[in-house]
Scaffold this motif. Sequence first.
Motif, PDB file in Angstrom:
ATOM      1  N   LYS A  80     -22.318 -29.497  53.525  1.00  0.00           N
ATOM      2  CA  LYS A  80     -21.821 -28.587  52.501  1.00  0.00           C
ATOM      3  C   LYS A  80     -23.007 -28.167  51.647  1.00  0.00           C
ATOM      4  CE  LYS A  80     -17.392 -30.867  52.271  1.00  0.00           C
ATOM      5  NZ  LYS A  80     -16.506 -31.694  51.475  1.00  0.00           N
ATOM      6  N   PHE A  81     -22.869 -27.043  50.936  1.00  0.00           N
ATOM      7  CA  PHE A  81     -23.996 -26.548  50.135  1.00  0.00           C
ATOM      8  C   PHE A  81     -24.378 -27.537  49.044  1.00  0.00           C
ATOM      9  CE2 PHE A  81     -25.700 -24.153  46.509  1.00  0.00           C
ATOM     10  CZ  PHE A  81     -26.871 -23.719  47.102  1.00  0.00           C
ATOM     11  N   ALA A  82     -23.396 -28.224  48.485  1.00  0.00           N
ATOM     12  CA  ALA A  82     -23.683 -29.176  47.404  1.00  0.00           C
ATOM     13  C   ALA A  82     -24.506 -30.364  47.888  1.00  0.00           C
ATOM     14  CB  ALA A  82     -22.388 -29.667  46.777  1.00  0.00           C
ATOM     15  N   GLU A  83     -24.560 -30.587  49.174  1.00  0.00           N
ATOM     16  CA  GLU A  83     -25.329 -31.696  49.725  1.00  0.00           C
ATOM     17  C   GLU A  83     -26.735 -31.288  50.156  1.00  0.00           C
ATOM     18  OE1 GLU A  83     -22.768 -32.842  52.865  1.00  0.00           O
ATOM     19  OE2 GLU A  83     -21.336 -33.836  51.544  1.00  0.00           O
ATOM     20  N   THR A  84     -27.082 -30.032  50.008  1.00  0.00           N
ATOM     21  CA  THR A  84     -28.390 -29.562  50.464  1.00  0.00           C
ATOM     22  C   THR A  84     -29.468 -29.814  49.412  1.00  0.00           C
ATOM     23  OG1 THR A  84     -28.022 -27.344  49.592  1.00  0.00           O
ATOM     24  CG2 THR A  84     -27.350 -27.746  51.879  1.00  0.00           C
ATOM     25  N   VAL A  85     -30.697 -29.774  49.856  1.00  0.00           N
ATOM     26  CA  VAL A  85     -31.839 -29.962  48.954  1.00  0.00           C
ATOM     27  C   VAL A  85     -31.933 -28.790  47.976  1.00  0.00           C
ATOM     28  CG1 VAL A  85     -34.341 -30.191  48.885  1.00  0.00           C
ATOM     29  CG2 VAL A  85     -33.046 -31.325  50.679  1.00  0.00           C
ATOM     30  N   MET A  86     -31.566 -27.610  48.434  1.00  0.00           N
ATOM     31  CA  MET A  86     -31.633 -26.418  47.573  1.00  0.00           C
ATOM     32  C   MET A  86     -30.723 -26.576  46.349  1.00  0.00           C
ATOM     33  SD  MET A  86     -33.088 -23.497  47.516  1.00  0.00           S
ATOM     34  CE  MET A  86     -32.946 -21.860  46.910  1.00  0.00           C
ATOM     35  N   HIS A  87     -29.535 -27.130  46.555  1.00  0.00           N
ATOM     36  CA  HIS A  87     -28.616 -27.304  45.422  1.00  0.00           C
ATOM     37  C   HIS A  87     -29.110 -28.373  44.457  1.00  0.00           C
ATOM     38  CE1 HIS A  87     -25.146 -29.197  43.371  1.00  0.00           C
ATOM     39  NE2 HIS A  87     -24.902 -27.938  43.091  1.00  0.00           N
ATOM     40  N   ARG A  88     -29.735 -29.416  44.957  1.00  0.00           N
ATOM     41  CA  ARG A  88     -30.169 -30.512  44.097  1.00  0.00           C
ATOM     42  C   ARG A  88     -31.526 -30.269  43.450  1.00  0.00           C
ATOM     43  NH1 ARG A  88     -28.804 -34.231  48.713  1.00  0.00           N
ATOM     44  NH2 ARG A  88     -31.043 -34.165  48.879  1.00  0.00           N
ATOM     45  N   SER A  89     -32.180 -29.154  43.760  1.00  0.00           N
ATOM     46  CA  SER A  89     -33.537 -28.904  43.288  1.00  0.00           C
ATOM     47  C   SER A  89     -33.547 -28.187  41.939  1.00  0.00           C
ATOM     48  CB  SER A  89     -34.293 -28.064  44.319  1.00  0.00           C
ATOM     49  OG  SER A  89     -35.546 -27.699  43.828  1.00  0.00           O
ATOM     50  N   ILE A  90     -34.057 -28.862  40.935  1.00  0.00           N
ATOM     51  CA  ILE A  90     -34.259 -28.222  39.637  1.00  0.00           C
ATOM     52  C   ILE A  90     -35.450 -27.275  39.720  1.00  0.00           C
ATOM     53  CG2 ILE A  90     -34.861 -28.647  37.215  1.00  0.00           C
ATOM     54  CD1 ILE A  90     -33.237 -31.173  37.300  1.00  0.00           C
ATOM     55  N   GLU A  91     -36.449 -27.612  40.533  1.00  0.00           N
ATOM     56  CA  GLU A  91     -37.631 -26.758  40.677  1.00  0.00           C
ATOM     57  C   GLU A  91     -37.261 -25.385  41.221  1.00  0.00           C
ATOM     58  OE1 GLU A  91     -37.260 -29.723  42.126  1.00  0.00           O
ATOM     59  OE2 GLU A  91     -38.929 -31.030  41.575  1.00  0.00           O
ATOM     60  N   ALA A  92     -36.360 -25.341  42.209  1.00  0.00           N
ATOM     61  CA  ALA A  92     -35.944 -24.051  42.772  1.00  0.00           C
ATOM     62  C   ALA A  92     -35.225 -23.212  41.717  1.00  0.00           C
ATOM     63  CB  ALA A  92     -35.052 -24.271  43.984  1.00  0.00           C
ATOM     64  N   ARG A  93     -34.445 -23.858  40.881  1.00  0.00           N
ATOM     65  CA  ARG A  93     -33.777 -23.132  39.799  1.00  0.00           C
ATOM     66  C   ARG A  93     -34.804 -22.544  38.830  1.00  0.00           C
ATOM     67  NH1 ARG A  93     -29.983 -27.185  41.057  1.00  0.00           N
ATOM     68  NH2 ARG A  93     -27.817 -26.529  40.824  1.00  0.00           N
ATOM     69  N   LEU A  94     -35.851 -23.313  38.550  1.00  0.00           N
ATOM     70  CA  LEU A  94     -36.883 -22.829  37.627  1.00  0.00           C
ATOM     71  C   LEU A  94     -37.721 -21.707  38.230  1.00  0.00           C
ATOM     72  CD1 LEU A  94     -38.038 -26.190  36.014  1.00  0.00           C
ATOM     73  CD2 LEU A  94     -36.670 -24.378  34.979  1.00  0.00           C
ATOM     74  N   VAL A  95     -37.601 -21.473  39.526  1.00  0.00           N
ATOM     75  CA  VAL A  95     -38.283 -20.343  40.172  1.00  0.00           C
ATOM     76  C   VAL A  95     -37.371 -19.118  40.214  1.00  0.00           C
ATOM     77  CG1 VAL A  95     -39.221 -19.528  42.371  1.00  0.00           C
ATOM     78  CG2 VAL A  95     -39.830 -21.787  41.528  1.00  0.00           C
ATOM     79  N   VAL A  96     -36.089 -19.312  40.508  1.00  0.00           N
ATOM     80  CA  VAL A  96     -35.170 -18.183  40.704  1.00  0.00           C
ATOM     81  C   VAL A  96     -34.628 -17.635  39.383  1.00  0.00           C
ATOM     82  CG1 VAL A  96     -32.954 -17.518  41.729  1.00  0.00           C
ATOM     83  CG2 VAL A  96     -34.552 -18.930  43.016  1.00  0.00           C
ATOM     84  N   TYR A  97     -34.333 -18.494  38.434  1.00  0.00           N
ATOM     85  CA  TYR A  97     -33.698 -18.022  37.201  1.00  0.00           C
ATOM     86  C   TYR A  97     -34.568 -17.127  36.321  1.00  0.00           C
ATOM     87  CZ  TYR A  97     -29.673 -20.888  38.300  1.00  0.00           C
ATOM     88  OH  TYR A  97     -28.573 -21.428  38.905  1.00  0.00           O
ATOM     89  N   PRO A  98     -35.903 -17.222  36.335  1.00  0.00           N
ATOM     90  CA  PRO A  98     -36.669 -16.202  35.604  1.00  0.00           C
ATOM     91  C   PRO A  98     -36.473 -14.796  36.180  1.00  0.00           C
ATOM     92  CG  PRO A  98     -38.036 -18.113  35.952  1.00  0.00           C
ATOM     93  CD  PRO A  98     -36.771 -18.346  36.722  1.00  0.00           C
ATOM     94  N   LEU A  99     -36.302 -14.700  37.496  1.00  0.00           N
ATOM     95  CA  LEU A  99     -36.039 -13.391  38.107  1.00  0.00           C
ATOM     96  C   LEU A  99     -34.664 -12.870  37.684  1.00  0.00           C
ATOM     97  CD1 LEU A  99     -37.398 -14.151  41.679  1.00  0.00           C
ATOM     98  CD2 LEU A  99     -38.562 -12.956  39.824  1.00  0.00           C
ATOM     99  N   SER A 100     -33.684 -13.765  37.629  1.00  0.00           N
ATOM    100  CA  SER A 100     -32.350 -13.375  37.163  1.00  0.00           C
ATOM    101  C   SER A 100     -32.401 -12.924  35.711  1.00  0.00           C
ATOM    102  CB  SER A 100     -31.382 -14.555  37.288  1.00  0.00           C
ATOM    103  OG  SER A 100     -31.232 -14.930  38.613  1.00  0.00           O
ATOM    104  N   SER A 101     -33.164 -13.653  34.920  1.00  0.00           N
ATOM    105  CA  SER A 101     -33.296 -13.301  33.511  1.00  0.00           C
ATOM    106  C   SER A 101     -33.972 -11.943  33.334  1.00  0.00           C
ATOM    107  CB  SER A 101     -34.082 -14.384  32.780  1.00  0.00           C
ATOM    108  OG  SER A 101     -34.251 -14.050  31.437  1.00  0.00           O
ATOM    109  N   LEU A 102     -35.014 -11.695  34.106  1.00  0.00           N
ATOM    110  CA  LEU A 102     -35.706 -10.406  34.019  1.00  0.00           C
ATOM    111  C   LEU A 102     -34.784  -9.259  34.410  1.00  0.00           C
ATOM    112  CD1 LEU A 102     -38.315  -8.761  33.618  1.00  0.00           C
ATOM    113  CD2 LEU A 102     -38.785  -9.160  36.041  1.00  0.00           C
TER     114      LEU A 102
END
Length: 152
Positions: A80-102
């Motif tokens: 399931k997506f919740a079990e993936t490394v992408m979901h558990r990664s705070i680092e990935a969020r810190l990369v994607v969310y600045p683009l969302s914010s912009l």
Amino acid sequence: MGKLIKNHWARLIVLTAAIYQVAAALEGFFWPKIFWDFLTTNLNGAVYPVPILQTLNLIFGILALAWEWPLNIPLSSTTKFAETVMHRSIEARLVVYPLSSLAALLLYQGTNPGIYYLIGMGVYFWAYSEGEVVCPEPWTLPRRRSRSVGKV
């Protein structure tokens, strides 16, 4: 008193921003306006005649909603997506969310979600710097390691 779990708090902030960003993108399809048009009209091509910025905001908002509150839809027969490394990664969020914010800050209707994303990123960074982890199951606590009692 309990301890503040910062990644849960950041998740709530980003969920609020994502819902607001989807609503702002949908409103932007009907009333296209760039936030910075009082300074320059060079960015107006991003909102009309082709709604590029509104579409980006809609995609980023839905992505953030799916990322922060994953449904129990399996990606494959075992994962399931919740079990993936992408979901558990705070680092990935810190990369994607600045683009969302912009993207949100460029759209007139999306300035508030852009600010919410910035606050959420700050809280996620705080959680990351304190070593917090995102659990595979949303809204759960990390399990403690069992202490093995050994002989001296």
